[in-house]
Enzyme design. Structure first.
Site, PDB file in Angstrom:
ATOM      1  N   GLU A 488     -18.146 -12.999   5.336  1.00  0.00           N
ATOM      2  CA  GLU A 488     -17.192 -14.047   4.969  1.00  0.00           C
ATOM      3  C   GLU A 488     -17.009 -14.113   3.455  1.00  0.00           C
ATOM      4  O   GLU A 488     -15.899 -14.320   2.963  1.00  0.00           O
ATOM      5  CB  GLU A 488     -17.634 -15.404   5.533  1.00  0.00           C
ATOM      6  CG  GLU A 488     -17.737 -15.462   7.048  1.00  0.00           C
ATOM      7  CD  GLU A 488     -16.464 -15.066   7.775  1.00  0.00           C
ATOM      8  OE1 GLU A 488     -15.369 -15.163   7.183  1.00  0.00           O
ATOM      9  OE2 GLU A 488     -16.555 -14.641   8.939  1.00  0.00           O
ATOM     10  N   ASP A 551     -16.635  -6.311   6.709  1.00  0.00           N
ATOM     11  CA  ASP A 551     -17.825  -5.804   7.405  1.00  0.00           C
ATOM     12  C   ASP A 551     -18.654  -4.909   6.489  1.00  0.00           C
ATOM     13  O   ASP A 551     -19.878  -5.010   6.441  1.00  0.00           O
ATOM     14  CB  ASP A 551     -17.416  -5.007   8.650  1.00  0.00           C
ATOM     15  CG  ASP A 551     -17.220  -5.878   9.881  1.00  0.00           C
ATOM     16  OD1 ASP A 551     -17.604  -7.058   9.843  1.00  0.00           O
ATOM     17  OD2 ASP A 551     -16.689  -5.369  10.883  1.00  0.00           O
TER      18      ASP A 551
END
Length: 639
Positions: A488, A551
């Site tokens: 995030e 990711d």
């Protein structure tokens, strides 16, 4: 668990080595399209809350606040299945009569603002969010409407999925109209006309891939320019009425759609639009009526995802109730099941991840000092929200249930709440942005970064094993929730997040050379995933690039944090990383997500990103010739 997984199997396929036995034995519940990972946690929460709320309805548990008391009243109404059957289609009739009363565009134009507040479909969409050029103030956004099929790519000639799905949508819609009281011939004609209007819209709206590019989202237009996009509807007066003022600009996410609107809303197309409104309305409201309506209204969605059976009546009632009072339920779940110790521990992990990012930025060898300084400033201003909000959104204090005894129906209450929420949203126009507002309830198994606000949010529901537990080792936690946290944070510096500054304002804070270098790295990430085979189709590297960048940065930073702990165990780190992506899904769901989801398939998220990390190869002694090996020149490293 880590001790029982064979290194040789990991060398061949990490995801299969960790999850293969589970996948072979796992069964997808008949009312699901997937199981494992996130879904398992959601199912556990469902079981817990359904049990708690059964006690609430039975009077064994007292509501903790006035909002919870209204939730109880609403859940009681939702669960009154006998009343819903007795009411039949009657709650829907006033709405259909209103739509049938339209004889011209002028009829719709005269009531357009109220039509929108009433939640009825329109051939355009208006929304309120942070102004992308001034993130401290709420602005008005305009876009095209949703299509019947999941994405505009389904409307291309010869699309096999559309050839299978549109007949199911057609059959479902005709059956719903007949349940609503239309004769079979009329139902068929209305659905045919609605599909014609849908086809008129499709060429002019954005695809999922196009929508994933935030750099093309900000297209400000004057109110007059938006009003001039159609000579059939008075958009100007409707907008002024909705926001209570005359906005100078409207942010248009799909300018091509508004440029085409005059060709869509022609006199010849009025009947088509009216039928489209009827079909959209009946489809959208079917869940709030009888069991026949609910089950029939889910046919298309189940076909789309491969779900074999509808949810049980009891589960469907639960989800209707909690989705309507989502923040009230989230407040209960967070306070009841998420402790302060865990909240503090996870907040500390977020701070550690932020510090890892700062360290990496300090040592970065391709960014200029000016860009690095701005990136660190963005991290310093990052809002961190963990567990659940400090207070329930004041909106829910306005939700007052009209009981069955008072003449209320499930549908009438839902429409009343939707009207309150819509009016509340438009009232925010030109007001200061509330960065503390949660857009996800605490009982949601997910997390997010909001680029317009520069905040990251971790609801309580995701903060449990295998993602996180006080009983797991630090390496397991960093391979789970640590990687999610850093993911995030990485969104602040992906191809979209990097467009926004420390306040969440669209602002180019990169030097030209830095931006070119970053775009080249982003292109490498696109190439790494683009065309990978999955579920009989191929991954779209452009659609998934932002999530793949996040990711990669998340896993890499979590790895560095894990290595800084005294009990570091990289084997456990990588195995838990693969574990959190454990999933078994229907082919239909996998193929749907390949078309519309900005995330890569779970298996590829687990396997591809570790191949960019030298520590992975060293931990499992992986060399050229092993299935998981990737040459160093092919590894993508951004953050």
């Amino acid at each position: 668990m880590a001790e029982h997984i064979d290194n040789a199997a990991i060398k061949t396929d990490l995801y299969e080595a960790v999850n293969g036995d589970w996948i072979a034995q796992a069964t997808i519940p008949s009312d699901h399209s997937s199981t494992g990972g996130f879904m398992d946690l959601a199912d556990n929460i469902e079981e817990t809350l359904m049990s708690d709320f059964a006690d609430l309805l039975a009077g064994k548990m007292a509501p903790q606040n006035p909002e919870m008391a209204e939730f109880k009243n609403f859940y009681t109404l939702v669960s009154n299945f006998d009343k819903r059957e007795k009411d039949g289609a009657s709650p829907l009739q006033p709405i259909l009569q209103r739509i049938e009363g339209l004889k011209s565009y002028a009829d719709l134009s005269d009531q357009l603002a109220d039509w929108i507040l009433s939640g009825l479909p329109t051939p355009f969409s208006l929304d309120i969010d942070s102004d992308m050029k001034n993130s401290k103030i709420y602005a008005l956004f305009a876009s095209g409407p949703r299509l019947f099929l999941p994405d505009k790519t389904y409307y291309s000639e010869g699309n096999q999925a559309a050839a299978q799905l549109m007949p199911i949508f057609t059959d479902m819609s005709e059956r719903l109209l007949q349940l609503a009281g239309y004769p079979a011939d009329s139902a068929k004609e209305i659905v045919d006309q609605a599909k014609q209007f849908d086809q008129l819209i499709a060429p002019h709206v954005k695809s999922a891939e196009e929508s994933a590019d935030y750099s093309k989202m900000y297209n400000p237009r004057s109110l007059q320019e938006i009003a001039d996009s159609t000579n059939q509807l008075d958009l100007k007066q409707a907008i002024i009425t909705l926001v209570g003022a005359t906005p100078e600009k409207i942010i248009t996410q799909e300018p091509a759609y508004f440029e085409a609107l005059n060709t869509i809303l022609t006199p010849d197309h009025f009947v088509l639009m009216k039928s489209w409104i009827i079909v959209k309305t009946v489809n959208a409201l079917s869940a709030y009526l009888t069991e026949d309506f609910r089950v029939t209204g889910g046919l298309f969605g189940r076909a789309l995802s491969g779900q074999k059976e509808p949810r049980s009546q009891k589960k469907a009632a639960y989800y209707l109730a909690i989705n309507t009072f989502d923040q009230v339920v989230g407040d209960y779940y967070g306070r009841q099941y998420f402790g302060e110790a865990a909240k503090t521990d996870v907040h500390d992990m977020v701070v550690k991840m932020v510090n890892v990012y700062k360290k990496r930025l300090a040592n970065n060898d391709w960014l200029s000092q000016a860009t690095r300084d701005k990136a660190v400033l963005k991290l310093d201003k990052l809002g961190i929200q963990v567990g659940y909000p400090d207070k329930i959104d004041p909106l829910f204090s306005k939700f007052k249930v009209t009981s069955a005894a008072q003449g209320g129906t499930l549908l009438s209450n839902v429409l009343a709440f939707d009207r309150i929420a819509t009016a509340d949203s438009f009232a925010k126009w030109n007001q200061p942005v509330d960065r503390t507002k949660w857009e996800m309830s605490a009982n949601t198994v997910n997390a997010y970064f909001h680029p317009f606000h520069n905040i990251i949010v971790f609801p309580a529901a995701i903060l449990q094993a295998p993602f996180y537990s006080l009983n797991q080792t630090s390496s397991q936690n960093f391979g789970g929730i640590g990687a999610v946290i850093a993911h995030e944070i990485s969104h602040a510096f992906d191809n979209n997040g990097s467009l926004f500054d420390e306040y969440g304002t669209l602002n180019n804070w990169w030097t030209d050379d830095d931006n070119k270098h970053f775009q080249a790295l982003a292109d490498d990430m696109i190439k790494e995933f683009d065309g990978l085979p999955f579920a009989g189709q191929k991954v779209n590297g452009k659609l998934t690039v932002s999530e793949n960048i996040a990711d990669a940065g998340g896993l890499s930073c979590a790895l560095e944090a894990a290595k800084g702990e005294p009990d570091v165990d990289l084997r456990a780190f990588f195995i838990n990383w693969a574990t959190i992506w454990r999933q078994k899904a229907t082919t239909e769901r996998e193929q749907l997500l390949l078309s519309i989801d900005v995330h890569a398939p779970a298996k590829l998220r687990a396997n591809v990103q570790v191949q960019n990390l030298e520590d992975f190869f060293q931990t499992f002694d992986i060399h050229d010739g092993d299935g998981m090996f990737k040459a160093e020149t092919d590894r993508v490293k951004i953050w």
